[in-house]
Write a protein that holds these residues in place. Structure first.
Motif, PDB file in Angstrom:
ATOM      1  N   ALA A 310     -28.576 -12.068  -3.773  1.00 47.76           N
ATOM      2  CA  ALA A 310     -28.652 -11.930  -2.311  1.00 47.76           C
ATOM      3  C   ALA A 310     -29.932 -11.218  -1.892  1.00 47.76           C
ATOM      4  CB  ALA A 310     -27.444 -11.155  -1.803  1.00 47.76           C
ATOM      5  N   ARG A 312     -30.445  -9.844   0.941  1.00 47.32           N
ATOM      6  CA  ARG A 312     -30.129  -8.690   1.785  1.00 47.32           C
ATOM      7  C   ARG A 312     -30.056  -7.394   0.975  1.00 47.32           C
ATOM      8  NH1 ARG A 312     -25.358 -11.617   1.464  1.00 47.32           N
ATOM      9  NH2 ARG A 312     -23.644 -10.550   0.355  1.00 47.32           N
ATOM     10  N   LYS A 313     -29.963  -7.502  -0.344  1.00 46.29           N
ATOM     11  CA  LYS A 313     -29.888  -6.301  -1.181  1.00 46.29           C
ATOM     12  C   LYS A 313     -31.265  -5.706  -1.485  1.00 46.29           C
ATOM     13  CE  LYS A 313     -25.599  -7.589  -3.549  1.00 46.29           C
ATOM     14  NZ  LYS A 313     -24.958  -7.830  -4.882  1.00 46.29           N
ATOM     15  N   GLN A 355     -32.806  -8.833 -12.214  1.00 45.37           N
ATOM     16  CA  GLN A 355     -31.700  -9.181 -11.317  1.00 45.37           C
ATOM     17  C   GLN A 355     -31.733 -10.642 -10.874  1.00 45.37           C
ATOM     18  OE1 GLN A 355     -31.637  -6.283  -8.122  1.00 45.37           O
ATOM     19  NE2 GLN A 355     -31.168  -4.604  -9.497  1.00 45.37           N
TER      20      GLN A 355
END
Length: 361
Positions: A310, A312-313, A355
């Motif tokens: 994501a 948004r992270k 990630q």
């Protein structure tokens, strides 16, 4: 954009000593490779085991074999044997033992006393001070490898090479002159940039320190001992702080301190030499620790597709690095164009790879 001829690996250059009088910083040794901040192959550092320190380093021979060699300034190349005098008075006056004809040297500036057991230097209440290894002194002992700054001359305590016919006494005769407009010049092979900057900072010098390697020209602007701007090859792409950290790693080339009118510079910083060195060497440490995990500078990093992680992270710096990876891809270009430091950019790049935002091609 020119491409610097730099090491193909992250760095493989001989170690040099860290300045030994930085408050709160342990004295260690580091390799400082050419850091091509101007172009597309910035080079990080490869750590070497400590093998030399100027601290507690005894002379290699008797005191009578030592000499003062001018490694910067208009007397550069001259050598003054210490065995000839029990006492040497240095200054601008023509009747002294060592005559340095320049405005920043007092008529009677300093005294060097040679005995059977030590060489001592004493400042004679000079206007601009006497400095040993970057520290302003009233009195200090000298040993082989120490550097003394008087006026714009940097003298290094060396084992005399008179036996080879190469030594030359410099005492106000007809010394070699440097090019007009330059107040001091020399080789960074002789005086590493961290040591040189510390000398200039402590003595509150102003000017443009021009450092020329085989491929790049770095400029560090100093105002009354503080660093206010830096660039490599006059390019605006690499910010001043990043530029000065990269220039710090150069180990071969020449330097000259050129006049500066002290006018404000767009985008200038204001940092003490001590702050720059402490933070720069800290970043060198951390980059060395990350080196084995980082992709090669020539590698490309690409956006993972399909992207599951994501967005948004991610924080602002992480998004900046991600955007640079999407737009340019090459690791070296990302490092150059990132507004963050090389250390922070490298850490973020590794995080994005771990990630699954980015992958190495």
């Amino acid at each position: 954009m020119p491409v610097a001829a730099l090491a193909q690996n992250w760095g493989r250059h001989p170690a040099v000593g860290r300045p030994s009088n930085l408050t709160g910083v342990a004295c260690r040794n580091y390799s400082l490779p050419a850091f091509g901040g101007s172009c597309e192959r910035p080079t990080f550092l490869t750590p070497h085991p400590p093998h030399y320190s100027m601290e507690n380093q005894p002379p290699r021979g008797p005191l009578s074999q030592l000499a003062l060699r001018f490694i910067s300034g208009k007397y550069q190349g001259g050598e003054f044997p210490l065995s000839e005098h029990r006492e040497i008075i240095i200054g601008r006056s023509s009747d002294l033992d060592m005559v340095l004809v320049e405005d920043m040297v007092s008529r009677k500036h300093a005294r060097i006393t040679c005995s059977d057991v030590e060489i001592a230097i004493e400042d004679l209440k000079s206007t601009n001070g006497t400095f040993v290894n970057g520290e302003k002194i009233q009195r200090s002992t000298l040993k082989e490898g120490d550097r003394v700054l008087i006026g714009t001359s940097i003298l290094k305590v060396v084992v005399s090479d008179q036996t080879n016919g190469a030594a030359r006494r410099t005492a106000g005769g007809d010394p070699p002159r440097q090019q007009s407009g330059k107040t001091m010049s020399g080789a960074i092979d002789e005086i590493p940039l961290p040591d040189l900057l510390q000398l200039l900072g402590t003595s509150k010098k102003s000017g443009i320190l021009v450092v020329q390697s085989d491929e790049d020209i770095g400029k560090i602007v100093m105002r009354k001992g503080n660093i206010v701007f830096a660039s490599i090859n006059d390019l605006e792409e690499v910010p001043p702080l990043k530029s000065v950290y990269r220039i710090l790693t150069w180990t071969t080339g020449t330097f000259s301190l050129e006049p500066y009118d002290e006018q404000p510079i767009e985008g200038e910083i204001d940092a003490s030499v001590q702050e720059i060195l402490m933070e720069g060497l800290r970043q060198i440490d951390e980059l060395n620790n990350l080196r084995h995990r980082l992709p090669d500078l020539d590698a490309r990093v690409l956006l993972v597709h399909p992207l599951v992680a994501a967005l948004r992270k991610l924080g602002p710096v992480e998004l900046d690095v991600l955007q640079l990876a999407i737009n340019f891809g090459h690791v070296a270009t990302i490092l150059n164009k990132s507004p963050a430091t090389d250390l922070e950019t490298a850490e973020v790049m590794l995080k994005l790879i771990a990630q699954n935002y980015l992958q190495v091609e």
